[in-house]
Enzyme design. Structure first.
Site, PDB file in Angstrom:
ATOM      1  N   GLU A  97       0.769  -1.726  -0.136  1.00  0.00           N
ATOM      2  CA  GLU A  97      -0.121   0.108  -0.089  1.00  0.00           C
ATOM      3  C   GLU A  97       1.234   0.876   0.401  1.00  0.00           C
ATOM      4  OE1 GLU A  97      -3.404  -2.241   3.179  1.00  0.00           O
ATOM      5  OE2 GLU A  97      -2.455   0.060   3.636  1.00  0.00           O
ATOM      6  N   CYS A 110       3.124   8.005   2.118  1.00  0.00           N
ATOM      7  CA  CYS A 110       2.892   7.474   2.954  1.00  0.00           C
ATOM      8  C   CYS A 110       3.482   5.928   2.605  1.00  0.00           C
ATOM      9  CB  CYS A 110       2.278   6.755   3.811  1.00  0.00           C
ATOM     10  SG  CYS A 110       2.383   5.427   5.656  1.00  0.00           S
ATOM     11  N   CYS A 117       4.493  -7.740   7.645  1.00  0.00           N
ATOM     12  CA  CYS A 117       5.809  -7.327   8.756  1.00  0.00           C
ATOM     13  C   CYS A 117       5.452  -8.628  10.287  1.00  0.00           C
ATOM     14  CB  CYS A 117       4.360  -6.390   9.778  1.00  0.00           C
ATOM     15  SG  CYS A 117       5.495  -5.267  10.904  1.00  0.00           S
ATOM     16  N   CYS A 121       2.742  -6.818  16.431  1.00  0.00           N
ATOM     17  CA  CYS A 121       1.723  -5.547  17.783  1.00  0.00           C
ATOM     18  C   CYS A 121      -0.439  -6.197  17.178  1.00  0.00           C
ATOM     19  CB  CYS A 121       2.373  -4.231  16.713  1.00  0.00           C
ATOM     20  SG  CYS A 121       4.125  -4.437  16.688  1.00  0.00           S
ATOM     21  N   CYS A 124      -2.360  -4.476  14.975  1.00  0.00           N
ATOM     22  CA  CYS A 124      -2.177  -3.751  13.940  1.00  0.00           C
ATOM     23  C   CYS A 124      -2.533  -4.654  12.449  1.00  0.00           C
ATOM     24  CB  CYS A 124      -0.844  -3.706  13.924  1.00  0.00           C
ATOM     25  SG  CYS A 124      -0.176  -2.686  12.087  1.00  0.00           S
ATOM     26  N   CYS A 341      -2.730   1.379   8.154  1.00  0.00           N
ATOM     27  CA  CYS A 341      -2.343   0.495   6.836  1.00  0.00           C
ATOM     28  C   CYS A 341      -2.523  -0.868   6.750  1.00  0.00           C
ATOM     29  CB  CYS A 341      -0.429   1.199   7.992  1.00  0.00           C
ATOM     30  SG  CYS A 341       0.342   0.400   9.427  1.00  0.00           S
TER      31      CYS A 341
HETATM   32  N1  SAH Z   1       5.876  -0.577  11.077  1.00  0.00           N
HETATM   33  C1  SAH Z   1       6.230   1.116  12.163  1.00  0.00           C
HETATM   34  C2  SAH Z   1       6.429   1.359  11.053  1.00  0.00           C
HETATM   35  C3  SAH Z   1       4.388   1.096  10.479  1.00  0.00           C
HETATM   36  S1  SAH Z   1       3.471   1.250  11.465  1.00  0.00           S
HETATM   37  C4  SAH Z   1       6.217   0.908  13.890  1.00  0.00           C
HETATM   38  O1  SAH Z   1       5.309   0.521  13.943  1.00  0.00           O
HETATM   39  O2  SAH Z   1       6.288   2.679  14.134  1.00  0.00           O
HETATM   40  C5  SAH Z   1       2.931   3.164  11.350  1.00  0.00           C
HETATM   41  C6  SAH Z   1       2.499   3.516  12.808  1.00  0.00           C
HETATM   42  O3  SAH Z   1       0.530   3.471  12.631  1.00  0.00           O
HETATM   43  C7  SAH Z   1       2.937   2.870  13.994  1.00  0.00           C
HETATM   44  O4  SAH Z   1       2.665   4.068  15.204  1.00  0.00           O
HETATM   45  C8  SAH Z   1       1.187   2.318  14.254  1.00  0.00           C
HETATM   46  O5  SAH Z   1       1.816   2.164  15.874  1.00  0.00           O
HETATM   47  C9  SAH Z   1       0.540   2.586  14.318  1.00  0.00           C
HETATM   48  N2  SAH Z   1      -0.681   1.526  14.059  1.00  0.00           N
HETATM   49  C10 SAH Z   1      -0.598   0.569  13.357  1.00  0.00           C
HETATM   50  N3  SAH Z   1      -1.365   0.168  13.290  1.00  0.00           N
HETATM   51  C11 SAH Z   1      -2.340   1.071  13.429  1.00  0.00           C
HETATM   52  C12 SAH Z   1      -3.796   1.578  13.759  1.00  0.00           C
HETATM   53  N4  SAH Z   1      -5.039   0.554  13.462  1.00  0.00           N
HETATM   54  N5  SAH Z   1      -4.622   2.502  13.985  1.00  0.00           N
HETATM   55  C13 SAH Z   1      -3.866   3.178  14.062  1.00  0.00           C
HETATM   56  N6  SAH Z   1      -2.607   3.252  13.760  1.00  0.00           N
HETATM   57  C14 SAH Z   1      -1.994   2.021  13.600  1.00  0.00           C
HETATM   58 FE1  SF4 Z   2       4.852  -4.200  11.736  1.00  0.00          FE
HETATM   59 FE2  SF4 Z   2       2.279  -2.820  12.437  1.00  0.00          FE
HETATM   60 FE3  SF4 Z   2       3.949  -3.450  14.531  1.00  0.00          FE
HETATM   61 FE4  SF4 Z   2       4.636  -1.290  12.592  1.00  0.00          FE
HETATM   62  S1  SF4 Z   2       2.301  -1.811  13.907  1.00  0.00           S
HETATM   63  S2  SF4 Z   2       5.793  -3.072  14.062  1.00  0.00           S
HETATM   64  S3  SF4 Z   2       3.973  -2.391  10.536  1.00  0.00           S
HETATM   65  S4  SF4 Z   2       2.910  -4.909  13.160  1.00  0.00           S
END
Ligand code: SAH
Ligand code: SF4
Length: 354
Positions: A97, A110, A117, A121, A124, A341
């Protein structure tokens, strides 16, 4: 891990100097390398046939021996607020994306850095699809090219890049740094280092490494919890790199680069959004020049959380600010087109797969 651009077939990942060497090694004049570099990123040609300064024979031999693996837009969603979300197809048929966001100063993009990944987390969507591979520097660059092609305003151009799409950028370190250097180059996209933000879940050794690179980009760290006990439940990486060494690494990054670090904090109702959590956060950060970005959580149906109410987000912000820590609430954009994302890719991957 070796950078994918060291593969002589991966022409789109090369720096200008590497393209010059690539040409010289094949008995061609070095300036053809500079012409190719400029054509790829500044002029954004689709293929070699559009490089009019090249003899026809060179265009044809390059096209037949080394086709350009340009990204293709599988789907393009345009949101009511001007957000453009693209599902881009890679040359091996996988999807990532890329999101273009309009601002009063122009456009930002972005970009994704991996296919899926591995960080797992709990909140996410990207992590629901495990990483299948790293993106090359060329594939990250090509997202900026594609974004520029999709901007509706003819004179508009991408002026900021957030590495915040699918993937953990610092888990693909060499390709990400090569991407930033090439995009910064005057014959590339000519973007100032200050116009890049790399978001990381907190890979401590990579933060120290990045501080040495002499590329003063903004670092954003996904914190999401003020204690290890809670952060560990949301982000497994906390077990390997707990909060204290993470904050130490961020302080080092600030001292080396002069760039203030941003901490991202997605608010999940009843999980990490209490008044006490806000005070714990300020205990952690007060006295240190940094910034907190509160993110309204974008619901992911597979995950059991609820976003915090607007009132709770504002109360949380007030406490953080009252304790002297700079704190803003991130504006939600592109909600009508699922800008969180990983979500679009997950849904459309199911639809697009045969
Ligand atoms: N992996 C990296 C960058 C990609 S995620 C990281 O984790 O920082 C980019 C941001 O979006 C991160 O701060 C992540 O925690 C947040 N994020 C992921 N899923 C999300 C969601 N469903 N709603 C809001 N923020 C989210
Ligand atoms: Fe990976 Fe999503 Fe965690 Fe960022 S927030 S490190 S994209 S699993």
């Amino acid at each position: 891990m070796a950078r994918a651009s060291q593969d002589s077939q991966d022409i789109m990942s090369l720096s200008q100097e590497e393209m010059i060497s690539w040409m010289l090694e094949r008995g061609l004049p070095g300036y053809r390398g500079t012409q190719l570099f400029e054509a790829l990123w500044r002029r954004r040609v689709q293929d070699y046939h559009e490089i009019s300064s090249w003899p026809k024979q060179l265009r044809e031999s390059m096209a037949s021996s080394l086709p350009l693996p340009r990204l293709e837009a599988a789907t393009v969603h345009r949101g009511r607020d001007g957000t453009i979300k693209v599902l881009a197809r890679l040359h091996d048929g996988q999807h990532i994306e890329t999101v273009v966001l309009p601002h009063d100063y122009g456009y930002s993009v972005c970009v994704s850095t991996q296919v899926g990944c591995n960080m797992g987390c709990a909140f996410c969507a990207s992590g629901l699809l495990k990483r299948t591979r790293n993106l090359t520097a060329g594939e990250i660059l090509d997202q900026v090219r594609l974004a520029n092609d999709l901007i509706p305003d003819e004179n508009g151009a991408i002026s900021r890049v957030d590495l915040m799409g699918i993937g953990e950028p610092l888990d693909n370190y060499d390709n990400v740094v090569q991407f930033i250097k090439v995009a910064h180059h005057p014959l590339g996209f000519h973007l100032g280092y200050r116009h890049f933000t790399v978001s990381t879940s907190g890979l401590v050794p990579a933060i120290y490494r990045l501080a040495q690179e002499e590329i003063p980009i903004t670092l954003a760290v996904s914190l999401h919890a003020p204690t290890d006990e809670l952060r560990r439940q949301l982000m497994p990486i906390d077990k390997a790199y707990p909060i204290d060494p993470l904050i130490e690494a961020c302080k080092h990054y600030f001292e080396k680069t002069g760039r203030r670090v941003s901490f991202e904090y997605a608010l999940l109702a009843g999980v990490n959004d209490s008044d006490e959590n806000a005070r714990q956060l300020t205990d952690l950060l007060s006295g240190y020049s940094c910034h907190v970005n509160l993110i309204p959580w974008n619901p992911v149906p597979e995950h059991p959380f609820q976003p915090s109410s607007k009132k709770r987000v504002e109360a949380f912000q007030r406490i953080v600010q009252e304790h002297g820590v700079s704190c803003t609430i991130r504006k939600e954009m592109g909600q009508d087109i699922e800008a969180a994302c990983g979500q679009l890719r997950r849904r459309e991957e199911e639809l697009l797969s045969p």
